[in-house]
Design an enzyme around this catalytic site. Sequence first.
Site, PDB file in Angstrom:
ATOM      1  N   ASN A 216     -24.638  22.450 -71.196  1.00  0.00           N
ATOM      2  CA  ASN A 216     -24.392  21.800 -72.489  1.00  0.00           C
ATOM      3  C   ASN A 216     -23.703  22.774 -73.432  1.00  0.00           C
ATOM      4  OD1 ASN A 216     -26.475  23.308 -74.071  1.00  0.00           O
ATOM      5  ND2 ASN A 216     -27.796  22.372 -72.527  1.00  0.00           N
ATOM      6  N   LYS A 297     -18.494  24.295 -51.881  1.00  0.00           N
ATOM      7  CA  LYS A 297     -17.870  23.474 -52.914  1.00  0.00           C
ATOM      8  C   LYS A 297     -17.770  22.018 -52.462  1.00  0.00           C
ATOM      9  CE  LYS A 297     -13.827  23.566 -55.782  1.00  0.00           C
ATOM     10  NZ  LYS A 297     -12.418  23.836 -55.775  1.00  0.00           N
ATOM     11  N   PRO A 313     -39.067  21.412 -65.676  1.00  0.00           N
ATOM     12  CA  PRO A 313     -40.310  21.588 -66.436  1.00  0.00           C
ATOM     13  C   PRO A 313     -39.992  21.771 -67.916  1.00  0.00           C
ATOM     14  CG  PRO A 313     -39.768  23.585 -65.198  1.00  0.00           C
ATOM     15  CD  PRO A 313     -38.781  22.533 -64.778  1.00  0.00           C
ATOM     16  N   ASP A 314     -40.884  21.282 -68.779  1.00  0.00           N
ATOM     17  CA  ASP A 314     -40.722  21.510 -70.216  1.00  0.00           C
ATOM     18  C   ASP A 314     -41.404  22.842 -70.540  1.00  0.00           C
ATOM     19  OD1 ASP A 314     -41.117  21.578 -73.051  1.00  0.00           O
ATOM     20  OD2 ASP A 314     -40.597  19.449 -73.082  1.00  0.00           O
ATOM     21  N   ILE A 315     -40.594  23.866 -70.751  1.00  0.00           N
ATOM     22  CA  ILE A 315     -41.115  25.233 -70.909  1.00  0.00           C
ATOM     23  C   ILE A 315     -42.017  25.312 -72.144  1.00  0.00           C
ATOM     24  CG2 ILE A 315     -40.474  27.668 -71.185  1.00  0.00           C
ATOM     25  CD1 ILE A 315     -37.712  26.863 -69.934  1.00  0.00           C
ATOM     26  N   PHE A 331     -37.644  23.342 -81.313  1.00  0.00           N
ATOM     27  CA  PHE A 331     -36.445  22.848 -81.998  1.00  0.00           C
ATOM     28  C   PHE A 331     -36.226  21.398 -81.596  1.00  0.00           C
ATOM     29  CE2 PHE A 331     -33.655  25.865 -84.297  1.00  0.00           C
ATOM     30  CZ  PHE A 331     -34.545  26.928 -84.331  1.00  0.00           C
ATOM     31  N   LYS A 345     -41.963  14.753 -81.552  1.00  0.00           N
ATOM     32  CA  LYS A 345     -41.911  15.909 -80.640  1.00  0.00           C
ATOM     33  C   LYS A 345     -43.023  16.909 -80.986  1.00  0.00           C
ATOM     34  CE  LYS A 345     -37.774  16.125 -79.318  1.00  0.00           C
ATOM     35  NZ  LYS A 345     -36.318  16.300 -79.276  1.00  0.00           N
ATOM     36  N   LYS A 349     -45.908  17.693 -78.200  1.00  0.00           N
ATOM     37  CA  LYS A 349     -46.030  19.033 -77.607  1.00  0.00           C
ATOM     38  C   LYS A 349     -47.106  19.856 -78.313  1.00  0.00           C
ATOM     39  CE  LYS A 349     -41.160  18.927 -76.212  1.00  0.00           C
ATOM     40  NZ  LYS A 349     -40.023  19.620 -75.641  1.00  0.00           N
TER      41      LYS A 349
HETATM   42  O1  C5P Z   1     -38.004  17.271 -75.851  1.00  0.00           O
HETATM   43  P1  C5P Z   1     -36.816  18.085 -76.242  1.00  0.00           P
HETATM   44  O2  C5P Z   1     -36.063  18.622 -75.076  1.00  0.00           O
HETATM   45  O3  C5P Z   1     -35.906  17.443 -77.239  1.00  0.00           O
HETATM   46  O4  C5P Z   1     -37.489  19.313 -77.001  1.00  0.00           O
HETATM   47  C1  C5P Z   1     -36.739  20.339 -77.524  1.00  0.00           C
HETATM   48  C2  C5P Z   1     -37.599  21.567 -77.643  1.00  0.00           C
HETATM   49  O5  C5P Z   1     -38.289  21.824 -76.416  1.00  0.00           O
HETATM   50  C3  C5P Z   1     -36.767  22.800 -77.875  1.00  0.00           C
HETATM   51  O6  C5P Z   1     -37.562  23.706 -78.605  1.00  0.00           O
HETATM   52  C4  C5P Z   1     -36.496  23.293 -76.460  1.00  0.00           C
HETATM   53  O7  C5P Z   1     -36.201  24.673 -76.435  1.00  0.00           O
HETATM   54  C5  C5P Z   1     -37.800  22.975 -75.758  1.00  0.00           C
HETATM   55  N1  C5P Z   1     -37.636  22.636 -74.341  1.00  0.00           N
HETATM   56  C6  C5P Z   1     -38.144  23.468 -73.363  1.00  0.00           C
HETATM   57  N2  C5P Z   1     -38.027  23.126 -72.044  1.00  0.00           N
HETATM   58  C7  C5P Z   1     -37.412  21.989 -71.676  1.00  0.00           C
HETATM   59  C8  C5P Z   1     -36.891  21.144 -72.653  1.00  0.00           C
HETATM   60  C9  C5P Z   1     -37.007  21.493 -73.977  1.00  0.00           C
HETATM   61  O8  C5P Z   1     -38.692  24.530 -73.692  1.00  0.00           O
HETATM   62  N3  C5P Z   1     -37.313  21.689 -70.394  1.00  0.00           N
END
Ligand code: C5P
Length: 405
Positions: A216, A297, A313-315, A331, A345, A349
């Site tokens: 992105n 490729k 995974p959502d870190i 963020f 959000k 979280k």
């Molecule tokens: O749910 P969303 O992706 O919009 O949330 C954004 C926030 O979550 C940001 O702080 C981003 O750095 C964190 N994030 C993360 N891991 C992911 C997706 C988002 O830490 N896989």
Amino acid sequence: MSDPIGLLSGKRIVLGVTGGIAAYKAAELTRLLGKAGATVDVVMTEAATHFVSAVTFQALSGRNVWSSLWDADQRGMAHIDLTRGEGGADAVLVAPATADFLARLVHGMANDLLTTLCLARDCPLLVAPAMNRQMWEQPATKRNIAQLESDGVAILGPAEGEQACGEVGEGRMLEAQEIFDALVAFLQPKPLAGKKVLLTAGPTFEALDPVRGLTNASSGKMGFALARACAEAGAEVTVVAGPVSEKSQPWRYARRIDVVSALEMRDAVLASLPGQDVFIAVAAVADYRPVRAFEHKIKKGEETLKLELVANPDILAQVAARPDAPFCVGFAAESRNLAEYAEAKRKAKKLPLVVGNLVQDGLGGDTNQVTLFDDTGAHPLPAADKLNVARGIVSHIARLMKCPQ
Ligand code: C5P
């Protein structure tokens, strides 16, 4: 780096210039300090006047330049009046600082105006050493630097590189902009002193094949500005950075771990987490990655190509859910309904603070306009360059953490 306008307004800096070839860089430094709003009193040693004329500094600072203990001022007390009392200096900055000057400073000598006012001062002292690499490496110089550090003097640099004498090594003075940035950082309030902060920054890159991938437009600028603002506020900072263009820039504010994919970012964050007081997730982590990356490729052929993706995974959510979670900041970059999505959000979280912005206001650019969402509501910050926005976020974090301001 950042727009200097107003960064030092109301500050009074005594700029000491000693006799090294890098004295010419002090002229640019004087200009930067003045542009940032500081009042600059330049004090030159006798040797410095052989490299650059006092008239240069007089023109750039718009003020009298001092070089002798015997210069006539109203009271004959320049060595005291320049740094102390009403309107006294906020800092004495000596750039360049020669080996001879540092040695005299260590011994508390007062044999010219600059050393005398350093001894008579009651404000912080910063020095930017500049000398031949052999002089820098001498045990005598090393001893002097260690002594100055333990006396509370801030040492800026030196840098490595080509020297005026033609040799290459450590000892050349930092560039004027680097010294300016270090001084601005030094003068910031330190509400995060003693705290450890971990950040993620930039995009992630999810490989499809050896040359292509999903990513992105995140530039990493906001994450890097926050890292810098946290370091300026006194924190020990670690940044886990995705593939950003800032890669080649000098990095003095934080320990930096470079990663590529979301999984690598997650692993680096979890490995760095023990002992952290704050976690700020600024990275634009890819929500999905290809189920598998092709070894070779992908060739053009069929009309349509199906990609199978799996959620990353959502870190941030993982870190925030831990029983030993640090203070977590998320963020929310949205293209509409900012307040509603950011609050959702924050709840989902379980975060004490979410920084929300509209992507059209921030992504990739040098400025940003954010709103902070916490338990007490929404707090918009004024639109500004990313470093100043970051400073606003850091002082809000420090307030929520009840750190002494
Ligand atoms: O749910 P969303 O992706 O919009 O949330 C954004 C926030 O979550 C940001 O702080 C981003 O750095 C964190 N994030 C993360 N891991 C992911 C997706 C988002 O830490 N896989």
